[in-house]
Write a protein that holds these residues in place. Structure first.
Motif, PDB file in Angstrom:
ATOM      1  N   UNK A  32       0.818  -1.212   0.000  1.00 38.12           N
ATOM      2  CA  UNK A  32       0.000   0.000   0.000  1.00 38.12           C
ATOM      3  C   UNK A  32       0.852   1.264   0.000  1.00 38.12           C
ATOM      4  N   UNK A  33       1.791   1.369   0.919  1.00 42.68           N
ATOM      5  CA  UNK A  33       2.428   2.654   1.156  1.00 42.68           C
ATOM      6  C   UNK A  33       3.545   3.004   0.189  1.00 42.68           C
ATOM      7  N   UNK A  34       4.188   2.006  -0.431  1.00 46.38           N
ATOM      8  CA  UNK A  34       5.238   2.319  -1.397  1.00 46.38           C
ATOM      9  C   UNK A  34       4.678   3.081  -2.595  1.00 46.38           C
ATOM     10  N   UNK A  35       3.388   2.976  -2.812  1.00 45.91           N
ATOM     11  CA  UNK A  35       2.742   3.736  -3.889  1.00 45.91           C
ATOM     12  C   UNK A  35       2.978   5.236  -3.733  1.00 45.91           C
ATOM     13  N   UNK A  36       3.017   5.707  -2.495  1.00 43.76           N
ATOM     14  CA  UNK A  36       3.248   7.136  -2.266  1.00 43.76           C
ATOM     15  C   UNK A  36       4.599   7.585  -2.791  1.00 43.76           C
ATOM     16  N   UNK A  37       5.597   6.697  -2.732  1.00 47.68           N
ATOM     17  CA  UNK A  37       6.933   7.043  -3.193  1.00 47.68           C
ATOM     18  C   UNK A  37       6.993   7.191  -4.713  1.00 47.68           C
ATOM     19  N   UNK A  38       6.207   6.381  -5.410  1.00 48.50           N
ATOM     20  CA  UNK A  38       6.250   6.390  -6.873  1.00 48.50           C
ATOM     21  C   UNK A  38       5.134   7.247  -7.471  1.00 48.50           C
ATOM     22  N   UNK A  39       4.198   7.694  -6.634  1.00 51.08           N
ATOM     23  CA  UNK A  39       3.063   8.476  -7.128  1.00 51.08           C
ATOM     24  C   UNK A  39       3.484   9.700  -7.944  1.00 51.08           C
ATOM     25  N   UNK A  40       4.444  10.535  -7.490  1.00 55.52           N
ATOM     26  CA  UNK A  40       4.792  11.718  -8.300  1.00 55.52           C
ATOM     27  C   UNK A  40       5.254  11.359  -9.712  1.00 55.52           C
ATOM     28  N   UNK A  41       6.089  10.317  -9.835  1.00 55.97           N
ATOM     29  CA  UNK A  41       6.575   9.939 -11.168  1.00 55.97           C
ATOM     30  C   UNK A  41       5.452   9.335 -12.006  1.00 55.97           C
ATOM     31  N   UNK A 151       4.674  -3.148   9.299  1.00 57.72           N
ATOM     32  CA  UNK A 151       4.594  -2.149   8.225  1.00 57.72           C
ATOM     33  C   UNK A 151       5.764  -1.174   8.230  1.00 57.72           C
ATOM     34  N   UNK A 152       6.306  -0.909   9.409  1.00 56.09           N
ATOM     35  CA  UNK A 152       7.447  -0.004   9.480  1.00 56.09           C
ATOM     36  C   UNK A 152       8.650  -0.525   8.728  1.00 56.09           C
ATOM     37  N   UNK A 153       8.866  -1.847   8.778  1.00 53.34           N
ATOM     38  CA  UNK A 153       9.972  -2.441   8.028  1.00 53.34           C
ATOM     39  C   UNK A 153       9.758  -2.253   6.533  1.00 53.34           C
ATOM     40  N   UNK A 154       8.511  -2.425   6.084  1.00 54.40           N
ATOM     41  CA  UNK A 154       8.210  -2.221   4.676  1.00 54.40           C
ATOM     42  C   UNK A 154       8.413  -0.784   4.248  1.00 54.40           C
ATOM     43  N   UNK A 155       7.982   0.147   5.090  1.00 57.29           N
ATOM     44  CA  UNK A 155       8.148   1.571   4.787  1.00 57.29           C
ATOM     45  C   UNK A 155       9.627   1.945   4.770  1.00 57.29           C
ATOM     46  N   UNK A 156      10.366   1.461   5.757  1.00 61.19           N
ATOM     47  CA  UNK A 156      11.795   1.773   5.834  1.00 61.19           C
ATOM     48  C   UNK A 156      12.550   1.218   4.634  1.00 61.19           C
ATOM     49  N   UNK A 157      12.335  -0.049   4.321  1.00 62.57           N
ATOM     50  CA  UNK A 157      13.082  -0.666   3.222  1.00 62.57           C
ATOM     51  C   UNK A 157      12.720  -0.036   1.875  1.00 62.57           C
ATOM     52  N   UNK A 158      11.436   0.234   1.662  1.00 62.59           N
ATOM     53  CA  UNK A 158      11.053   0.878   0.398  1.00 62.59           C
ATOM     54  C   UNK A 158      11.561   2.311   0.341  1.00 62.59           C
ATOM     55  N   UNK A 159      11.612   2.975   1.496  1.00 60.17           N
ATOM     56  CA  UNK A 159      12.126   4.343   1.530  1.00 60.17           C
ATOM     57  C   UNK A 159      13.609   4.427   1.237  1.00 60.17           C
ATOM     58  N   UNK A 160      14.343   3.375   1.564  1.00 58.98           N
ATOM     59  CA  UNK A 160      15.778   3.348   1.299  1.00 58.98           C
ATOM     60  C   UNK A 160      16.088   2.950  -0.145  1.00 58.98           C
ATOM     61  N   UNK A 161      15.108   2.398  -0.836  1.00 63.82           N
ATOM     62  CA  UNK A 161      15.338   1.895  -2.191  1.00 63.82           C
ATOM     63  C   UNK A 161      14.673   2.759  -3.262  1.00 63.82           C
ATOM     64  N   UNK A 162      13.378   2.987  -3.118  1.00 61.12           N
ATOM     65  CA  UNK A 162      12.583   3.563  -4.205  1.00 61.12           C
ATOM     66  C   UNK A 162      13.058   4.936  -4.688  1.00 61.12           C
ATOM     67  N   UNK A 163      13.296   5.921  -3.798  1.00 62.01           N
ATOM     68  CA  UNK A 163      13.685   7.240  -4.312  1.00 62.01           C
ATOM     69  C   UNK A 163      14.964   7.216  -5.135  1.00 62.01           C
ATOM     70  N   UNK A 164      15.897   6.345  -4.754  1.00 61.94           N
ATOM     71  CA  UNK A 164      17.167   6.298  -5.463  1.00 61.94           C
ATOM     72  C   UNK A 164      17.059   5.516  -6.776  1.00 61.94           C
ATOM     73  N   UNK A 165      16.165   4.525  -6.819  1.00 64.69           N
ATOM     74  CA  UNK A 165      15.890   3.846  -8.088  1.00 64.69           C
ATOM     75  C   UNK A 165      15.292   4.837  -9.078  1.00 64.69           C
ATOM     76  N   UNK A 254      12.647  11.248   4.841  1.00 60.08           N
ATOM     77  CA  UNK A 254      11.328  11.451   5.438  1.00 60.08           C
ATOM     78  C   UNK A 254      10.594  10.120   5.568  1.00 60.08           C
ATOM     79  N   UNK A 255      10.565   9.343   4.488  1.00 61.65           N
ATOM     80  CA  UNK A 255       9.826   8.073   4.492  1.00 61.65           C
ATOM     81  C   UNK A 255      10.473   7.071   5.443  1.00 61.65           C
ATOM     82  N   UNK A 256      11.794   7.060   5.468  1.00 64.66           N
ATOM     83  CA  UNK A 256      12.513   6.127   6.342  1.00 64.66           C
ATOM     84  C   UNK A 256      12.285   6.459   7.813  1.00 64.66           C
TER      85      UNK A 256
END
Length: 400
Positions: A32-41, A151-165, A254-256
């Motif tokens: 659910x929440x990783x969508x927020x990271x990719x939403x702008x793109x 869920x925090x682990x999912x948010x943290x791990x996606x926050x460390x990966x998605x913006x840089x990808x 912020x996401x992490x």
């Protein structure tokens, strides 16, 4: 294996609950929440309005609501462990589907599937975690709160990966990010598939009890407001950070921070979660959640946004935990799945309406600040209402 007094003993209950927490790690933290990271793109590349972008979380919430409505029946038919595992597998499949197409209908179906799977994993996992936690009564609230750190682990791990990808591959690389999340989830699901969860099931799944909404109506309304209020923050805050000039490092940080704060939840709220006084625990934690959501209203300062992420995150996951504690205190074990499902349904209705309404407000007003105002107000009102929920009086209730 049972102790001399007849109480069921579980091998390493903390370990089992941490393994169970991987279900919401994948279904919620990533699905659910990783969508927020990719939403702008995605919004830029696919030329979506804020309403269209919000719809993607609305349809995800519709799936979550449908999954919650079906959860009790599925659990009775297939059992808790199978419900958790198959629900989480469906969430993983939805991530791969998001990577395969930019078609609005296909993406909508993927988000719907993610919601259905996440609900099965969450309701089944929460009921199973509550059961396991009962094997250590003196530590049950702490053990149960470990599940909600997932869920925090999912948010943290996606926050460390998605913006840089997204930064590395440039505009239009949203689909690459979804593949990255799929691979991450495939790694995380392995312990959940291999752990001996079947041995942890003690709830009589053939037993049903009646669930009356009226005694907990005010609590359900409060949880509905939480569902509607939190989702605006979690859907649009990355866009808010980006609009304020924050690049990939700022978005990742912020996401992490939201994800990191979840790991403090078991210790920060341990005593509050032990309060067997109706909705008081939920009211306290939800009030803190409202404060965290309100802070960005005052500007884009990095310090302000960091404090907001920490306060919101440490309270957000605990609010959900407090509802499971409420069910555990006020209903017998046979009623935990249907009680948790009822809470999840109320929450699901709120988060179904929240994203598209907030997206429409943003389109109309031209600023995300209005959305954040609405979000914080709904969370604050939910906290006030939860404070009025009294403890249920029924002979069948047990907190052993």
């Amino acid at each position: 294996m049972k102790s001399p007094d007849g109480r069921q003993n579980y091998p390493h209950p903390a370990w089992l609950i941490l393994v169970l927490s991987l279900a919401p790690t994948i279904g919620l933290g990533i699905g659910r929440f990783a969508y927020s990271l990719v939403l702008p793109d995605m919004r830029d590349s696919l030329q979506w309005s804020y309403s269209a972008a919000g719809f993607m979380n609305t349809i995800n919430a519709v799936g979550y609501l449908a999954g919650a409505l079906l959860a009790s029946r599925v659990i009775r038919r297939f059992g808790l462990p199978r419900t958790v595992r198959w629900g989480t597998l469906a969430a993983v499949a939805s991530l791969a589907l998001c990577a395969m197409s930019g078609n609005f209908i296909v993406l909508s179906f993927a988000r719907l599937l993610a919601g259905i799977g996440a609900a099965g994993g969450f309701v089944g996992g929460a009921a199973l975690a509550a059961t396991i936690a009962q094997s250590r009564p003196e530590r049950s609230n702490f053990l149960l709160s470990l599940f909600y750190a997932g869920p925090g682990l999912g948010i943290l791990s996606s926050g460390l990966i998605a913006p840089f990808v997204l930064q590395a591959f440039g505009p239009g690389s949203w689909w690459i990010m979804w593949w990255a999340m799929t691979l991450l989830s495939l790694v995380l699901i392995l312990p959940l598939l291999l752990a001996p969860l079947g041995a942890a099931t003690t709830i009589n799944q053939a037993t049903t009890i009646d669930f009356a909404a009226r005694p907990v109506l005010i609590y359900l309304i409060a949880y509905f407001l939480f569902g509607a209020g939190y989702i605006a923050y979690m859907t649009f805050m990355i866009a808010y950070v980006r609009d304020g000039g924050g690049g990939a490092p700022a978005q990742s940080l912020f996401w992490s921070l939201i994800g990191i704060s979840a790991f403090a939840t078991p210790w920060v709220w341990r005593r509050v979660l032990a309060l067997d006084r109706g909705g008081l625990a939920t009211a306290i934690i939800l009030g803190a959640n409202a404060i965290g959501a309100a802070l960005p209203i005052f500007g884009h300062s990095p310090v302000l946004l960091a404090i907001s992420a920490l306060v919101f995150g440490v309270a957000f996951f605990a609010v959900v935990g407090s509802t499971t504690a409420f069910v555990r205190f006020n209903y017998p074990p046979a009623g935990w799945p249907i009680g948790i499902a009822a809470m999840t349904i109320s929450f699901g209705i709120g988060q179904t309406l929240g994203p598209i309404v907030v997206g429409a407000i943003t389109d109309a007003m031209g600023s995300l600040s209005f959305a954040l105002n609405v979000s914080a107000a709904m969370l604050a009102l939910g906290a006030v209402l939860a404070a009025f929920q009294k403890k249920l009086v029924q002979e069948a209730a047990t907190s052993e």
